[in-house]
Write a protein that holds these residues in place. Structure first.
Motif, PDB file in Angstrom:
ATOM      1  N   PRO A  17      33.973  35.442  41.047  1.00  0.00           N
ATOM      2  CA  PRO A  17      34.303  36.795  40.604  1.00  0.00           C
ATOM      3  C   PRO A  17      33.427  37.833  41.294  1.00  0.00           C
ATOM      4  CG  PRO A  17      33.041  35.643  38.930  1.00  0.00           C
ATOM      5  CD  PRO A  17      33.325  34.645  40.018  1.00  0.00           C
ATOM      6  N   GLN A  21      30.036  36.804  35.453  1.00  0.00           N
ATOM      7  CA  GLN A  21      30.677  36.590  34.160  1.00  0.00           C
ATOM      8  C   GLN A  21      29.818  35.723  33.257  1.00  0.00           C
ATOM      9  OE1 GLN A  21      34.480  34.876  35.166  1.00  0.00           O
ATOM     10  NE2 GLN A  21      35.394  36.866  35.538  1.00  0.00           N
ATOM     11  N   CYS A  27      34.859  32.334  28.284  1.00  0.00           N
ATOM     12  CA  CYS A  27      34.580  33.771  28.276  1.00  0.00           C
ATOM     13  C   CYS A  27      34.635  34.314  29.695  1.00  0.00           C
ATOM     14  CB  CYS A  27      33.216  34.056  27.658  1.00  0.00           C
ATOM     15  SG  CYS A  27      32.863  35.827  27.513  1.00  0.00           S
ATOM     16  N   ARG A  28      35.312  35.422  29.875  1.00  0.00           N
ATOM     17  CA  ARG A  28      35.400  36.063  31.184  1.00  0.00           C
ATOM     18  C   ARG A  28      34.792  37.464  31.165  1.00  0.00           C
ATOM     19  NH1 ARG A  28      35.695  31.646  32.294  1.00  0.00           N
ATOM     20  NH2 ARG A  28      37.496  30.448  32.973  1.00  0.00           N
ATOM     21  N   ASP A  30      32.030  40.482  31.385  1.00  0.00           N
ATOM     22  CA  ASP A  30      30.947  40.777  32.313  1.00  0.00           C
ATOM     23  C   ASP A  30      29.612  40.368  31.691  1.00  0.00           C
ATOM     24  OD1 ASP A  30      32.894  41.883  33.890  1.00  0.00           O
ATOM     25  OD2 ASP A  30      32.233  43.954  33.613  1.00  0.00           O
TER      26      ASP A  30
END
Length: 82
Positions: A17, A21, A27-28, A30
């Motif tokens: 990404p 993350q 969980c994605r 920030d």
């Protein structure tokens, strides 16, 4: 059709990404925290591994590591780190 060509070179999608993350499974969000830890049975005392955490999962990840005596510290994730 060449089977190996259809599989690709293996480099697609490995860039990761653009924004770090959270390390919590599924969980994605920030990441805004870095949780430093080590396993004293296999790591040197100075060695630090890092899990990234969002605000929501910081406590869960810290607790997981603290129960195993792996947690060392939690620090804010500064821009440009990770």
């Amino acid at each position: 059709m060449d089977l190996l060509s259809s599989l690709g070179s293996g480099d697609e999608g490995n860039a990761g990404p653009d924004v770090p993350q959270c390390s919590r499974k599924g969980c994605r969000a920030d990441a805004v925290w870095q949780i430093l830890w080590n396993n004293p049975k296999i790591h040197d005392a100075e060695r630090r591994k890092i899990w990234l955490a969002c605000d929501e999962h910081r406590g869960w990840l810290e607790n997981f590591l603290q129960q195993r005596l792996f947690w060392r510290s939690t620090e804010p994730l500064e821009e440009g780190e990770a």
